[in-house]
Design a protein around this motif. Structure first.
Motif, PDB file in Angstrom:
ATOM      1  N   ASN A  11       8.391  21.629  -4.305  1.00 14.74           N
ATOM      2  CA  ASN A  11       7.249  21.235  -5.063  1.00 14.74           C
ATOM      3  C   ASN A  11       6.554  20.101  -4.533  1.00 14.74           C
ATOM      4  OD1 ASN A  11       8.513  22.759  -6.842  1.00 14.74           O
ATOM      5  ND2 ASN A  11       9.590  21.320  -8.124  1.00 14.74           N
ATOM      6  N   SER A  12       6.566  19.932  -3.469  1.00 17.87           N
ATOM      7  CA  SER A  12       5.681  18.816  -2.666  1.00 17.87           C
ATOM      8  C   SER A  12       4.663  19.281  -1.814  1.00 17.87           C
ATOM      9  CB  SER A  12       6.517  18.054  -1.586  1.00 17.87           C
ATOM     10  OG  SER A  12       7.302  18.997  -0.573  1.00 17.87           O
ATOM     11  N   GLY A  13       3.675  20.416  -2.634  1.00 18.82           N
ATOM     12  CA  GLY A  13       2.541  20.816  -2.052  1.00 18.82           C
ATOM     13  C   GLY A  13       1.425  19.735  -1.938  1.00 18.82           C
ATOM     14  N   SER A  14       1.363  18.908  -2.593  1.00 24.33           N
ATOM     15  CA  SER A  14       0.396  18.011  -2.701  1.00 24.33           C
ATOM     16  C   SER A  14       1.100  16.527  -2.916  1.00 24.33           C
ATOM     17  CB  SER A  14      -0.930  18.022  -3.652  1.00 24.33           C
ATOM     18  OG  SER A  14      -1.366  19.250  -3.249  1.00 24.33           O
ATOM     19  N   MET A  15       0.530  15.493  -2.274  1.00 27.27           N
ATOM     20  CA  MET A  15       0.978  13.994  -2.585  1.00 27.27           C
ATOM     21  C   MET A  15      -0.302  13.175  -2.602  1.00 27.27           C
ATOM     22  SD  MET A  15       3.845  13.945   0.619  1.00 27.27           S
ATOM     23  CE  MET A  15       3.927  12.077   0.170  1.00 27.27           C
ATOM     24  N   ALA A  16       0.044  12.098  -3.382  1.00 22.90           N
ATOM     25  CA  ALA A  16      -0.848  10.833  -3.532  1.00 22.90           C
ATOM     26  C   ALA A  16       0.112   9.536  -3.927  1.00 22.90           C
ATOM     27  CB  ALA A  16      -1.714  11.050  -4.690  1.00 22.90           C
ATOM     28  N   SER A  17      -0.510   8.457  -3.318  1.00 20.58           N
ATOM     29  CA  SER A  17       0.118   6.950  -3.634  1.00 20.58           C
ATOM     30  C   SER A  17       0.269   7.107  -4.963  1.00 20.58           C
ATOM     31  CB  SER A  17      -0.480   6.264  -2.761  1.00 20.58           C
ATOM     32  OG  SER A  17      -0.518   6.378  -1.502  1.00 20.58           O
ATOM     33  N   GLY A  18       1.189   6.388  -5.389  1.00 19.88           N
ATOM     34  CA  GLY A  18       1.436   5.919  -6.922  1.00 19.88           C
ATOM     35  C   GLY A  18       1.561   4.434  -7.175  1.00 19.88           C
ATOM     36  N   ASP A  19       1.326   4.045  -8.342  1.00 17.90           N
ATOM     37  CA  ASP A  19       1.346   2.450  -8.560  1.00 17.90           C
ATOM     38  C   ASP A  19       2.867   1.905  -8.216  1.00 17.90           C
ATOM     39  OD1 ASP A  19      -1.026   2.751  -9.566  1.00 17.90           O
ATOM     40  OD2 ASP A  19      -0.281   2.931 -11.681  1.00 17.90           O
ATOM     41  N   ALA A  20       2.928   0.588  -7.574  1.00 12.75           N
ATOM     42  CA  ALA A  20       3.865   0.061  -7.197  1.00 12.75           C
ATOM     43  C   ALA A  20       4.915  -0.306  -8.427  1.00 12.75           C
ATOM     44  CB  ALA A  20       3.588  -1.393  -6.473  1.00 12.75           C
ATOM     45  N   SER A  21       6.076  -0.567  -8.373  1.00 18.53           N
ATOM     46  CA  SER A  21       7.092  -0.863  -9.417  1.00 18.53           C
ATOM     47  C   SER A  21       7.369  -2.434  -9.435  1.00 18.53           C
ATOM     48  CB  SER A  21       8.395  -0.418  -9.029  1.00 18.53           C
ATOM     49  OG  SER A  21       9.513  -0.541 -10.192  1.00 18.53           O
ATOM     50  N   SER A  22       7.307  -3.054 -10.649  1.00 16.34           N
ATOM     51  CA  SER A  22       7.078  -4.278 -10.766  1.00 16.34           C
ATOM     52  C   SER A  22       8.506  -5.142 -10.453  1.00 16.34           C
ATOM     53  CB  SER A  22       6.524  -4.673 -12.331  1.00 16.34           C
ATOM     54  OG  SER A  22       7.165  -4.054 -13.436  1.00 16.34           O
ATOM     55  N   ASP A  23       9.430  -4.278 -10.810  1.00 17.09           N
ATOM     56  CA  ASP A  23      10.788  -4.969 -10.487  1.00 17.09           C
ATOM     57  C   ASP A  23      11.514  -4.520  -9.142  1.00 17.09           C
ATOM     58  OD1 ASP A  23      10.795  -2.088 -10.921  1.00 17.09           O
ATOM     59  OD2 ASP A  23      12.330  -2.027 -12.336  1.00 17.09           O
ATOM     60  N   ILE A  24      10.775  -3.864  -8.284  1.00 16.06           N
ATOM     61  CA  ILE A  24      11.256  -3.603  -6.933  1.00 16.06           C
ATOM     62  C   ILE A  24      10.115  -4.319  -5.802  1.00 16.06           C
ATOM     63  CG2 ILE A  24      12.156  -2.312  -5.231  1.00 16.06           C
ATOM     64  CD1 ILE A  24      13.254  -0.476  -7.529  1.00 16.06           C
ATOM     65  N   PRO A  25      10.644  -5.502  -5.214  1.00 14.71           N
ATOM     66  CA  PRO A  25       9.488  -5.803  -4.194  1.00 14.71           C
ATOM     67  C   PRO A  25       9.375  -4.999  -3.089  1.00 14.71           C
ATOM     68  CG  PRO A  25      10.888  -7.637  -5.084  1.00 14.71           C
ATOM     69  CD  PRO A  25      11.749  -6.434  -5.688  1.00 14.71           C
ATOM     70  N   ASN A  26       8.107  -5.055  -2.534  1.00 19.46           N
ATOM     71  CA  ASN A  26       7.823  -4.385  -1.142  1.00 19.46           C
ATOM     72  C   ASN A  26       8.171  -2.991  -1.305  1.00 19.46           C
ATOM     73  OD1 ASN A  26       7.200  -6.817  -0.008  1.00 19.46           O
ATOM     74  ND2 ASN A  26       9.282  -7.422   0.244  1.00 19.46           N
ATOM     75  N   ALA A  27       8.041  -2.140  -2.383  1.00 19.96           N
ATOM     76  CA  ALA A  27       8.588  -0.862  -2.727  1.00 19.96           C
ATOM     77  C   ALA A  27       7.124   0.137  -2.462  1.00 19.96           C
ATOM     78  CB  ALA A  27       9.127  -0.361  -3.854  1.00 19.96           C
ATOM     79  N   GLN A  28       7.170   1.301  -1.829  1.00 24.21           N
ATOM     80  CA  GLN A  28       6.076   2.038  -1.863  1.00 24.21           C
ATOM     81  C   GLN A  28       6.303   3.400  -2.641  1.00 24.21           C
ATOM     82  OE1 GLN A  28       5.863   2.344   2.519  1.00 24.21           O
ATOM     83  NE2 GLN A  28       4.159   1.001   2.448  1.00 24.21           N
ATOM     84  N   ILE A  46       8.523  12.043  -8.030  1.00 27.46           N
ATOM     85  CA  ILE A  46       7.866  10.614  -7.728  1.00 27.46           C
ATOM     86  C   ILE A  46       8.999  10.073  -6.951  1.00 27.46           C
ATOM     87  CG2 ILE A  46       8.719   9.542  -9.841  1.00 27.46           C
ATOM     88  CD1 ILE A  46       6.285   7.426  -9.339  1.00 27.46           C
ATOM     89  N   LEU A  47       8.582   9.582  -5.738  1.00 25.76           N
ATOM     90  CA  LEU A  47       9.545   9.047  -4.919  1.00 25.76           C
ATOM     91  C   LEU A  47       9.253   7.575  -4.355  1.00 25.76           C
ATOM     92  CD1 LEU A  47      11.881   9.455  -2.699  1.00 25.76           C
ATOM     93  CD2 LEU A  47       9.957  10.245  -0.967  1.00 25.76           C
ATOM     94  N   MET A  48      10.260   6.800  -4.598  1.00 24.87           N
ATOM     95  CA  MET A  48       9.979   5.277  -4.078  1.00 24.87           C
ATOM     96  C   MET A  48      10.847   4.842  -3.101  1.00 24.87           C
ATOM     97  SD  MET A  48       9.697   2.068  -6.600  1.00 24.87           S
ATOM     98  CE  MET A  48      11.345   2.146  -7.322  1.00 24.87           C
ATOM     99  N   ARG A  49      10.428   4.044  -2.058  1.00 25.07           N
ATOM    100  CA  ARG A  49      11.183   3.806  -1.005  1.00 25.07           C
ATOM    101  C   ARG A  49      10.826   2.243  -0.650  1.00 25.07           C
ATOM    102  NH1 ARG A  49       7.252   7.064   0.810  1.00 25.07           N
ATOM    103  NH2 ARG A  49       8.722   8.806   1.536  1.00 25.07           N
TER     104      ARG A  49
END
Length: 339
Positions: free
Chosen positions: A246-263, A279-282
């Motif tokens: 399912n990962s044919g296309s990718m784009a950056s998403g909005d940061a999460s307000s409750d987890i600092p320095n997450a992408q 959606i993947l957050m690291r």
């Protein structure tokens, strides 16, 4: 004794800072460019480079046109070097090159079925060519990119080792090359009869069976490091393959307000953005959060939430909750908290 212990400690300290250098087809001790250093520092790419080195000379000795292969190799090396330190780029370049070398020794014929060497897991194309007379071939091509597809057929004129087709706003060039067929497309996807993102251009091998390449999430750029790819394998288990598909296309998403320095990265299968997505957050220290859309046994969509952070097992970060709400679009979309 004190002097001996001091020397021993200094030796151990120096060993810590020795870079990991893996075997490759060239001498890593003399690696200068960013690309060569990246190859030498990555065991998987180093192994691919060794395989290519072992395959290169036997292939060169067997192909119909060694001079053309040497020129093609120079062009490939130029493309490879543009990857520089981009590990996913290098992995894809090597995997696709190895597949091409496998088929170069076959004799070329205009009467054949061809399969494109795919650049990802959700793309592919099949081409059939047939010689009509000394100056013409017929062709019939079908391609997919995610959930989108396209078809095209026509008559192309042979000029030397090439065949040319010109339609309304769309031209195709078929170039014979050491048992392979390179297709160049000039024209947009809809003009050439394809859905969004569907193109026929690429390198084709003579085969009745569609070609697949052993891509992983790191090869596709979803995982950013080997460690992250391994963490996703362990976390997702069978759903690793679901994410891969399912990962044919990718784009950056909005940061999460409750987890600092997450992408945050969002991804989807082209053409099915609302039914196959994730959606993947690291965050630092290998922390991962993921929501992935899947189909249940009744072919109904549902979402699965994964994380390797124990304190987040029973709650979902704000960015992922907002994404889930947007994808659900006021419809029922169950969200399963995975162990």
């Amino acid at each position: 004794m004190l002097a001996f212990n001091l020397r021993y400690a200094l030796l151990l300290t120096s060993l810590v800072f020795i870079p990991v250098v893996h075997a490759s087809s060239f001498d890593c001790a003399s690696a200068v460019s960013k690309t060569e250093k990246t190859i030498c520092s990555d065991s998987y790419i180093s192994d691919l480079d060794k395989k290519l080195g072992a395959l290169w000379r036997p292939t060169l000795a067997k192909v119909a046109d060694p001079k053309a292969l040497k020129a093609d190799q120079r062009g490939w090396l130029k493309n490879r070097n543009q990857c520089a330190e981009d590990v996913p780029c290098l992995r894809r370049e090597y995997l696709m090159r190895l597949k091409a070398l496998e088929y170069m020794v076959k004799p070329f014929s205009w009467d054949a079925t061809w399969q494109i060497i795919p650049w990802g897991v959700s793309s592919g194309a099949t081409l059939q060519t047939k010689r009509i007379d000394a100056d013409h071939i017929s062709f019939d091509i079908s391609a997919v990119a995610g959930a989108n597809s396209g078809d095209m057929d026509g008559i192309a004129t042979i000029v030397g080792t090439e065949a040319h087709y010109s339609g309304t706003g769309c031209t195709l060039k078929f170039s014979a090359f050491n048992g392979l067929l390179d297709v160049t497309q000039d024209g947009s996807d809809p003009t050439c009869g394809g859905g969004m993102g569907v193109y026929y251009g690429g390198r084709y091998v003579a085969s009745e069976q569609s070609q697949s390449i052993d891509y992983d999430l790191l090869s596709l750029g979803v995982a950013r490091t080997q460690q992250e790819d391994e963490l996703l394998h362990a976390l997702l288990k069978d759903d690793y393959q679901t994410l891969l598909q399912n990962s044919g296309s990718m784009a950056s998403g909005d940061a999460s307000s409750d987890i600092p320095n997450a992408q945050v990265d969002e991804f989807w299968l082209r053409g099915l953005a609302n039914s196959n997505a994730g959606i993947l957050m690291r965050a630092p220290e290998g922390k991962l959060w993921l929501v992935l859309l899947v189909f249940d046994d009744q072919r109904e969509s549902r979402a699965r939430y994964y994380t390797n952070v124990p304190e987040w097992k029973k709650r979902v970060p704000n960015a992922l909750l907002a994404w889930h709400k947007r994808i659900a679009d006021d419809q029922t979309l169950p969200l399963d908290l995975m162990p």
